[in-house]
Design a protein around this motif. Sequence first.
Motif, PDB file in Angstrom:
ATOM      1  N   LEU A 107       0.805  -1.226   0.000  1.00 35.45           N
ATOM      2  CA  LEU A 107       0.000   0.000   0.000  1.00 35.45           C
ATOM      3  C   LEU A 107       0.833   1.269   0.000  1.00 35.45           C
ATOM      4  CD1 LEU A 107      -2.732  -1.042   2.607  1.00 35.45           C
ATOM      5  CD2 LEU A 107      -2.945  -1.013   0.115  1.00 35.45           C
TER       6      LEU A 107
ATOM      7  N   ARG B 193       2.809   2.451  -2.057  1.00 33.77           N
ATOM      8  CA  ARG B 193       2.910   3.130  -3.351  1.00 33.77           C
ATOM      9  C   ARG B 193       1.712   4.052  -3.589  1.00 33.77           C
ATOM     10  NH1 ARG B 193       6.689   0.081  -6.509  1.00 33.77           N
ATOM     11  NH2 ARG B 193       7.151  -1.923  -5.552  1.00 33.77           N
ATOM     12  N   ASN B 194       0.669   3.899  -2.793  1.00 31.07           N
ATOM     13  CA  ASN B 194      -0.530   4.719  -2.962  1.00 31.07           C
ATOM     14  C   ASN B 194      -0.352   6.086  -2.307  1.00 31.07           C
ATOM     15  OD1 ASN B 194      -1.699   2.499  -4.215  1.00 31.07           O
ATOM     16  ND2 ASN B 194      -2.607   1.749  -2.316  1.00 31.07           N
ATOM     17  N   ARG B 195      -1.139   7.037  -2.761  1.00 28.84           N
ATOM     18  CA  ARG B 195      -1.051   8.396  -2.218  1.00 28.84           C
ATOM     19  C   ARG B 195      -1.597   8.442  -0.789  1.00 28.84           C
ATOM     20  NH1 ARG B 195      -3.801  11.496  -7.388  1.00 28.84           N
ATOM     21  NH2 ARG B 195      -2.440  10.614  -8.992  1.00 28.84           N
TER      22      ARG B 195
ATOM     23  N   ALA C  86       4.870   7.402  -3.216  1.00 27.55           N
ATOM     24  CA  ALA C  86       3.953   7.501  -4.354  1.00 27.55           C
ATOM     25  C   ALA C  86       4.581   8.314  -5.483  1.00 27.55           C
ATOM     26  CB  ALA C  86       2.636   8.142  -3.904  1.00 27.55           C
TER      27      ALA C  86
END
Length: 442
Positions: free
Chosen positions: A386, A388-390, A406
């Motif tokens: 997770l 890598r998510n904003r 991100a």
Amino acid sequence: MSSRASLQKSLGIGLTLGVTLLWLMGVIASGLVAQHEMNEVFDSALEETAQRILPLAVTDILNRENRASNLRAPALKEHDEYLTYLVRDGEGNLLLQSHDANPGDFRSHPSEGFSNTPSHRIYGVSAVSETIYLEIAEPLAHRREAALEAGVALLLPLFLLIPVSFLGVWWIVRFTLRQVVEFQKSIESRGAGDLSPVATDRLPVEFEPIATAVNQLLERLHRALESERSFTANSAHELRTPLATALAKVQRLKGQMDGDPLKKTVIQIEDALRSLSTLSGKLLELAKAEGGGAIAQNPQNLVPILEMVVKDFASQAQGRIVLSLPDNAVDSFLDPDTFAILVRNLIENAIKHGDPAQLIEISMHDNGTLKVCNGGGIVSPAQLDLLRNRFVRSTTGASGSGLGLAIADAIAKGAGMTLHLRSPARERQDGFEAEINLRNRQ
């Protein structure tokens, strides 16, 4: 394996097969015509031979004292006969035969004209008021052999013509499509950041609309990227200047409020403005990372840029950063400014979320591999996916916006590269590691 075929290959094979098929059809048609003509020649030879032999046979038979004698014509020397004959009367009684004739090859009763038995072609003619019949037989195998030899004679050149035709067709196709191949190579060889128009000189008319459409698309993309870069730069200036001004005024106000009960509120406003300034900077970096400007037109040496960025963090890390650089240049199509943003976010992530008591190892190798490794707790696999998510952060007490990884991942994807995140780090029992190869593009 791709199911798409090369245009040169398809045309070369297709035209060669077409030419070969036409040749085969021509050979078959020629063979049938040749067979028909040979049958006419053979029939004419049978008729002519009968006309020549009949007077001699009639004279011989009529001059005999005993018709039952000398039934077999003598041979001057041993030889194979393609044509054999029988001379019979109207009732089928044998009067004369060639030395190699087999009566079983003939019809049981003589008659005039052409006819066939299972093995021979027969021609009959009569004389003396149809009291004497002469029949000449030719083996059908002889005709089939002659037709086969004629067919082979027509087919033999085809074995030479097929490879010659293939080479000729291939050369013509290759020569005709050479400009198309050059057009293909010019597109394949250019980097993802090269948006200059492709050459359309001497392209076939059928391909000119494609080249024109490609150039129009490249021009639109170039304008869009330039607009995005301009917007990002202008937005950074327009946002940072008012925030910096507001922050400076709040700090000045805070300095004038010694002992004032509202000073705590002013400090909170200062922290909020500082956080907003940092967040706006990260959002602009994310916009730049996702804007498609990650690739440069020409490769650049990224080693000096990495060294410069690391020096900027020297004061923040207080001697924790260990930098390892290669002896040779590491050239990459990754845009230098974008690379600086990538490295900055990876180092900031290591400083904020790593163990302050452990070193931050930053290394770049000759093969283009960049690694940023820090000590600290282990991030679970579920959280690692997770990150890598904003606005997603791991369980940590450090401040941050949750945009650093991100941004780094968006830059990697925009450049066609892969950012690998690991926890624990390689060859360690704990920590976090980010790795990317700056030369390998998908």
